[in-house]
Write a protein that holds these residues in place. Structure first.
Motif, PDB file in Angstrom:
ATOM      1  N   LYS A  21     -24.277  -9.533 -11.133  1.00  0.00           N
ATOM      2  CA  LYS A  21     -25.306 -10.092 -12.018  1.00  0.00           C
ATOM      3  C   LYS A  21     -25.774 -11.466 -11.509  1.00  0.00           C
ATOM      4  O   LYS A  21     -26.967 -11.783 -11.578  1.00  0.00           O
ATOM      5  CB  LYS A  21     -24.752 -10.225 -13.430  1.00  0.00           C
ATOM      6  CG  LYS A  21     -24.577  -8.897 -14.159  1.00  0.00           C
ATOM      7  CD  LYS A  21     -24.023  -9.129 -15.563  1.00  0.00           C
ATOM      8  CE  LYS A  21     -23.846  -7.812 -16.298  1.00  0.00           C
ATOM      9  NZ  LYS A  21     -23.284  -8.018 -17.664  1.00  0.00           N
ATOM     10  N   HIS A  22     -24.843 -12.270 -11.016  1.00  0.00           N
ATOM     11  CA  HIS A  22     -25.220 -13.585 -10.477  1.00  0.00           C
ATOM     12  C   HIS A  22     -25.974 -13.444  -9.152  1.00  0.00           C
ATOM     13  O   HIS A  22     -26.748 -14.330  -8.776  1.00  0.00           O
ATOM     14  CB  HIS A  22     -23.972 -14.449 -10.263  1.00  0.00           C
ATOM     15  CG  HIS A  22     -23.402 -15.022 -11.520  1.00  0.00           C
ATOM     16  ND1 HIS A  22     -22.620 -14.291 -12.383  1.00  0.00           N
ATOM     17  CD2 HIS A  22     -23.518 -16.258 -12.071  1.00  0.00           C
ATOM     18  CE1 HIS A  22     -22.259 -15.051 -13.410  1.00  0.00           C
ATOM     19  NE2 HIS A  22     -22.792 -16.248 -13.244  1.00  0.00           N
ATOM     20  N   LEU A  23     -25.743 -12.343  -8.429  1.00  0.00           N
ATOM     21  CA  LEU A  23     -26.350 -12.146  -7.114  1.00  0.00           C
ATOM     22  C   LEU A  23     -27.817 -11.737  -7.197  1.00  0.00           C
ATOM     23  O   LEU A  23     -28.600 -12.045  -6.284  1.00  0.00           O
ATOM     24  CB  LEU A  23     -25.552 -11.088  -6.344  1.00  0.00           C
ATOM     25  CG  LEU A  23     -26.072 -10.654  -4.970  1.00  0.00           C
ATOM     26  CD1 LEU A  23     -26.010 -11.827  -3.992  1.00  0.00           C
ATOM     27  CD2 LEU A  23     -25.252  -9.471  -4.444  1.00  0.00           C
ATOM     28  N   VAL A  24     -28.211 -11.069  -8.261  1.00  0.00           N
ATOM     29  CA  VAL A  24     -29.533 -10.433  -8.334  1.00  0.00           C
ATOM     30  C   VAL A  24     -30.668 -11.434  -8.133  1.00  0.00           C
ATOM     31  O   VAL A  24     -31.541 -11.243  -7.275  1.00  0.00           O
ATOM     32  CB  VAL A  24     -29.708  -9.689  -9.674  1.00  0.00           C
ATOM     33  CG1 VAL A  24     -31.159  -9.255  -9.863  1.00  0.00           C
ATOM     34  CG2 VAL A  24     -28.793  -8.485  -9.732  1.00  0.00           C
ATOM     35  N   LEU A  25     -30.699 -12.514  -8.909  1.00  0.00           N
ATOM     36  CA  LEU A  25     -31.846 -13.429  -8.871  1.00  0.00           C
ATOM     37  C   LEU A  25     -31.972 -14.177  -7.540  1.00  0.00           C
ATOM     38  O   LEU A  25     -33.070 -14.206  -6.960  1.00  0.00           O
ATOM     39  CB  LEU A  25     -31.788 -14.401 -10.045  1.00  0.00           C
ATOM     40  CG  LEU A  25     -31.955 -13.779 -11.431  1.00  0.00           C
ATOM     41  CD1 LEU A  25     -32.060 -14.871 -12.494  1.00  0.00           C
ATOM     42  CD2 LEU A  25     -33.164 -12.871 -11.497  1.00  0.00           C
ATOM     43  N   PRO A  26     -30.915 -14.810  -7.016  1.00  0.00           N
ATOM     44  CA  PRO A  26     -31.098 -15.475  -5.718  1.00  0.00           C
ATOM     45  C   PRO A  26     -31.428 -14.502  -4.593  1.00  0.00           C
ATOM     46  O   PRO A  26     -32.224 -14.830  -3.704  1.00  0.00           O
ATOM     47  CB  PRO A  26     -29.747 -16.175  -5.479  1.00  0.00           C
ATOM     48  CG  PRO A  26     -28.798 -15.536  -6.410  1.00  0.00           C
ATOM     49  CD  PRO A  26     -29.584 -15.081  -7.588  1.00  0.00           C
ATOM     50  N   ALA A  27     -30.846 -13.300  -4.621  1.00  0.00           N
ATOM     51  CA  ALA A  27     -31.169 -12.308  -3.592  1.00  0.00           C
ATOM     52  C   ALA A  27     -32.618 -11.849  -3.712  1.00  0.00           C
ATOM     53  O   ALA A  27     -33.295 -11.618  -2.705  1.00  0.00           O
ATOM     54  CB  ALA A  27     -30.222 -11.115  -3.703  1.00  0.00           C
ATOM     55  N   LEU A  28     -33.102 -11.726  -4.939  1.00  0.00           N
ATOM     56  CA  LEU A  28     -34.498 -11.338  -5.152  1.00  0.00           C
ATOM     57  C   LEU A  28     -35.451 -12.388  -4.601  1.00  0.00           C
ATOM     58  O   LEU A  28     -36.424 -12.060  -3.899  1.00  0.00           O
ATOM     59  CB  LEU A  28     -34.750 -11.123  -6.646  1.00  0.00           C
ATOM     60  CG  LEU A  28     -36.199 -10.836  -7.061  1.00  0.00           C
ATOM     61  CD1 LEU A  28     -36.665  -9.521  -6.468  1.00  0.00           C
ATOM     62  CD2 LEU A  28     -36.335 -10.829  -8.582  1.00  0.00           C
ATOM     63  N   VAL A  29     -35.200 -13.652  -4.901  1.00  0.00           N
ATOM     64  CA  VAL A  29     -36.073 -14.737  -4.430  1.00  0.00           C
ATOM     65  C   VAL A  29     -36.045 -14.821  -2.899  1.00  0.00           C
ATOM     66  O   VAL A  29     -37.092 -14.943  -2.252  1.00  0.00           O
ATOM     67  CB  VAL A  29     -35.640 -16.082  -5.052  1.00  0.00           C
ATOM     68  CG1 VAL A  29     -36.438 -17.240  -4.453  1.00  0.00           C
ATOM     69  CG2 VAL A  29     -35.833 -16.043  -6.561  1.00  0.00           C
TER      70      VAL A  29
END
Length: 323
Positions: free
Chosen positions: A188-196
């Motif tokens: 869950k913590h990985l999703v947003l930085p990986a998306l950006v």
């Protein structure tokens, strides 16, 4: 093939030696006291001298260089001045977090870039191509910290779908690799930085693949495949896309090194405990062992991935051979 690989490996080792030498003398000539961040200025001079002796900073520059090179062969960068722990231990922890983040982002970017670039070349001149190029260039040119803040505002603050910062929730996870990285909280913590990061990276493989596909599509064997009545989808991905991958592979090899050390802003915005943010902090603190180790590891990875890309050429294109 083996002879070419041996020569390239020898050149790579020589380049690592030269880069390591430059990094060693660069940090030693920087202004500032490396003990200022770990020693209170009010302590006696004898205590400071003991600290210099402990880290080998009292020796001459030539003696320090000899010790540095001997330890480098064993991948021993010494103890971090700030953390008072082996620098390689800290690099391993930070590198694992950065690798997982950036490799996830690169897989996302390259899957979209390769298939999207091939499809846009096939549909050249249509609105689909214009929209795809425009969107990819917008994310490439937009500041990553601004995109990160907008993503946090939307998906964390407004919708509450994903956590905004950190690599895991406080109090969760453990000390082993599986306990830290192989759980839903980490994902869950990985999703947003990986998306950006993925949106920032996607323009490079997409545009390279599109341009390469445009060249391949003019080849005679593509016209021959069409004349045989082969389905367009099969021609696109089995014949054209496979031969258009060579420039994308080259870019991917260089991409990994820049991705590992060059995405400091993303790690800062999302408070991601990675190697990029640690490099900046180590240089600021004059933490020679940790900063040197970070730069050398990143340089070695870039050189190694270039070597891997050359070896993959013969696999992707049988017309290429090494003598």
């Amino acid at each position: 093939m083996l002879g070419y690989f041996a020569r390239r490996l020898a050149v790579m080792l020589l380049m690592i030696f030269l880069v390591s030498t430059m990094i060693f003398f660069l940090f030693r000539t920087m202004p500032g006291d490396p003990t200022a961040f770990v020693v209170d200025p009010s302590i006696p001079a004898e205590a400071r001298q003991q600290l210099l002796e402990r880290y080998g900073l009292h020796d001459s520059l030539w003696v320090q260089y000899q010790v540095f090179m001997k330890d480098l062969v064993k991948l021993d960068f010494g103890d971090s001045f700030f953390y008072n722990r082996p620098a390689m231990e800290i690099i391993g922890e930070k590198l694992a977090a950065t690798l997982i983040l950036m490799l996830t982002a690169m897989v996302f970017a390259y899957v979209i870039g390769i298939f999207g670039g091939a499809w846009m070349a096939w549909k050249r001149g249509t609105p689909l191509e214009s929209v795809g190029i425009t969107i990819s260039l917008i994310f490439r040119s937009a500041p990553t910290f601004w995109v990160g803040l907008m993503v946090i505002l939307l998906f964390s603050v407004r919708l509450g779908w994903f956590p905004a910062q950190g690599m895991r929730t406080a109090g969760t996870g453990g000390g082993t690799f599986s306990e830290v990285f192989l759980n839903t909280d980490f994902l869950k913590h990985l999703v947003l930085p990986a998306l950006v990061a993925g949106l920032y990276f996607v323009a490079t493989p997409l545009l390279i693949m599109r341009n390469s596909m445009l060249e391949v599509m003019s080849e005679d064997y593509i016209e021959m495949a069409r004349a045989k009545g082969i389905k367009e989808r099969i021609i696109l991905y089995r014949h054209a896309a496979r031969n258009a991958l060579l420039p994308v592979v080259t870019a991917g090899a260089l991409f990994i090194g820049s991705a590992i050390g060059g995405q400091v802003l993303i790690e800062v915005v999302f408070s991601w405990p990675g190697l990029g943010r640690e490099i900046v902090t180590a240089v600021t603190r004059h933490d020679y062992p940790l900063a040197q180790g970070c730069f050398i590891i990143i340089s070695a990875m870039v050189m190694f991935m270039n070597l891997v890309a050359d070896m993959l050429y013969a696999v992707l294109d049988p017309r290429i051979s090494y003598k």
